[in-house]
Design an enzyme around this catalytic site. Sequence first.
Site, PDB file in Angstrom:
ATOM      1  N   HIS A 103       0.872  -1.182   0.000  1.00 25.12           N
ATOM      2  CA  HIS A 103       0.000   0.000   0.000  1.00 25.12           C
ATOM      3  C   HIS A 103       0.909   1.232   0.000  1.00 25.12           C
ATOM      4  O   HIS A 103       2.019   1.184   0.545  1.00 25.12           O
ATOM      5  CB  HIS A 103      -0.815   0.125   1.280  1.00 25.12           C
ATOM      6  CG  HIS A 103      -1.727  -1.013   1.624  1.00 25.12           C
ATOM      7  ND1 HIS A 103      -1.287  -2.171   2.184  1.00 25.12           N
ATOM      8  CD2 HIS A 103      -3.069  -1.120   1.547  1.00 25.12           C
ATOM      9  CE1 HIS A 103      -2.328  -2.969   2.426  1.00 25.12           C
ATOM     10  NE2 HIS A 103      -3.421  -2.363   2.038  1.00 25.12           N
ATOM     11  N   ASP A 106       2.371   1.800   3.342  1.00 22.40           N
ATOM     12  CA  ASP A 106       3.368   0.858   3.862  1.00 22.40           C
ATOM     13  C   ASP A 106       4.770   1.359   3.597  1.00 22.40           C
ATOM     14  O   ASP A 106       5.698   1.032   4.330  1.00 22.40           O
ATOM     15  CB  ASP A 106       3.257  -0.523   3.177  1.00 22.40           C
ATOM     16  CG  ASP A 106       1.904  -1.157   3.382  1.00 22.40           C
ATOM     17  OD1 ASP A 106       1.299  -0.932   4.440  1.00 22.40           O
ATOM     18  OD2 ASP A 106       1.455  -1.873   2.453  1.00 22.40           O
TER      19      ASP A 106
HETATM   20  C1  XLS Z   1      -7.615  -6.847   4.762  1.00 20.08           C
HETATM   21  C2  XLS Z   1      -7.183  -7.008   3.384  1.00 20.08           C
HETATM   22  C3  XLS Z   1      -6.035  -6.108   2.964  1.00 20.08           C
HETATM   23  C4  XLS Z   1      -5.954  -6.030   1.461  1.00 20.08           C
HETATM   24  C5  XLS Z   1      -5.151  -4.886   0.944  1.00 20.08           C
HETATM   25  O1  XLS Z   1      -8.323  -7.665   5.317  1.00 20.08           O
HETATM   26  O2  XLS Z   1      -6.884  -8.333   3.155  1.00 20.08           O
HETATM   27  O3  XLS Z   1      -4.838  -6.572   3.518  1.00 20.08           O
HETATM   28  O4  XLS Z   1      -5.445  -7.199   0.924  1.00 20.08           O
HETATM   29  O5  XLS Z   1      -5.653  -3.653   1.309  1.00 20.08           O
END
Ligand code: XLS
Length: 446
Positions: A103, A106
């Site tokens: 993201h 991140d």
């Molecule tokens: C949360 C989601 C998240 C997505 C990306 O439950 O899995 O990690 O994969 O935003």
Amino acid sequence: MATEFFADVPDRIRYAGLSSTDPFSFKVYDPDRMVLGKRMEDQLRIAVCLWHSFNWPGTDVFGSGTFDRPWLNDRDPMQGARDKLAAAFEFLEKLGTPFFCFHDRDVAPEGRTFVETRANLEAITDDIEHRMQRSGKRLLWGTANLFSHPRYAAGAATNPDPDVFAYAAAQVKLMLEVTHRLGGANYVLWGGREGYETLLNTDLAREEQQLARFLALVAEHKARIGFTGTLLLEPKPQEPTKHQYDYDTATVSGFLERHGLADEYRVNIEGNHATLAGHSFQHEVATALALGTFGSIDINRGDPQNGWDTDQFPNSVDELALPMYEIFRAGGFTTGGFNFDTKLRRQSLARDDLFHAHIGGIDTLARGLLVAAEMIEDGELQRRREERYAGWSGALGRAILDGDRSLADLAEAVERDGLDPRAVSGRQELLENVVNQRIWSVGEDA
Ligand code: XLS
Ligand code: NI
Ligand code: NI
């Protein structure tokens, strides 16, 4: 951080076979082994995620972080971001798998204004680009975090305030461009807070329109910048909101059809989200394949004793063999792959635990792939399924599906021909035995 972070881990985790006692080796994952006509590495397309694995300190709702992630405490957040990348790329190179996912938040901290935030992300993107060039690592997908900051408490695209919609749009525009610049294979939108807490303050019809508009804008921008990766929506039924709009694959697929977006988006299915929705992981995969919306996988598992997203590393071939059978009998991934959207347990705080978790998960996937390949190649399940539907290839079946028979025609045929169909066995236990036999026998040769 010039020194190695994972100094106690060998330079490269290699395939050593089932008899190996070296915990820093793959027991089944052998990147060059040919399976169903492709190298194992190219079939599985494994990615490491930078959020749970590098940007999460091991907190839970009762306690603070337990993990050793020094970059998260750096007083200079940009220096922390750079150290985090250094550690992540060291991890990727040692693990040896081809992809990663992240993201915006991140990898780069928010600034005081959007302009500053953008500058931070662009500067760090330069760094990522260099590291990708040096290491050959590739981006499976990028995504924007539209759920952590308080401004998104009531949703991003579905927020009652259009300024929040605009802010989210700016964030996705930028992250889509970053993903494009880094050659990402896909772009993901997980609707973390696109849902509601209470219908007392929520206008469902309006929020559906907002979400559809947002996704149309993203698809438009994708075309404008010439990004050729796949746009993916990630279904999840709840958590963090009480009810999320992208509940499951069937819901998302219907939504896309309703808004003319079916050609623009596919789904990123997460194992633990499937089970949260009350489905099996196999069901979600098979549904996406049946509806033509299959895209990619976030590979993790839940805990059957509780009902939230525990994001554990996969460790059961029995659980994965059938979802993998579905994926690979349909031809496998195109732009998608298996992303480890997985969390260590909070007590797994040694640096090398991150390796052991991924090694085990990857070996489980590799073994699942071998079992799936066996079931596809010997064709018994497929043959038995086809036999079950054989009647539909006959004259009556074809005429019905071609639209050549009305209800009245069928009623007449029943009386005229004296139709008196009898139930036949579904053979469930026999089929389950066929699957188990493959699970038990694959790998016997290794
Ligand atoms: C949360 C989601 C998240 C997505 C990306 O439950 O899995 O990690 O994969 O935003
Ligand atoms: Ni996910
Ligand atoms: Ni999740």
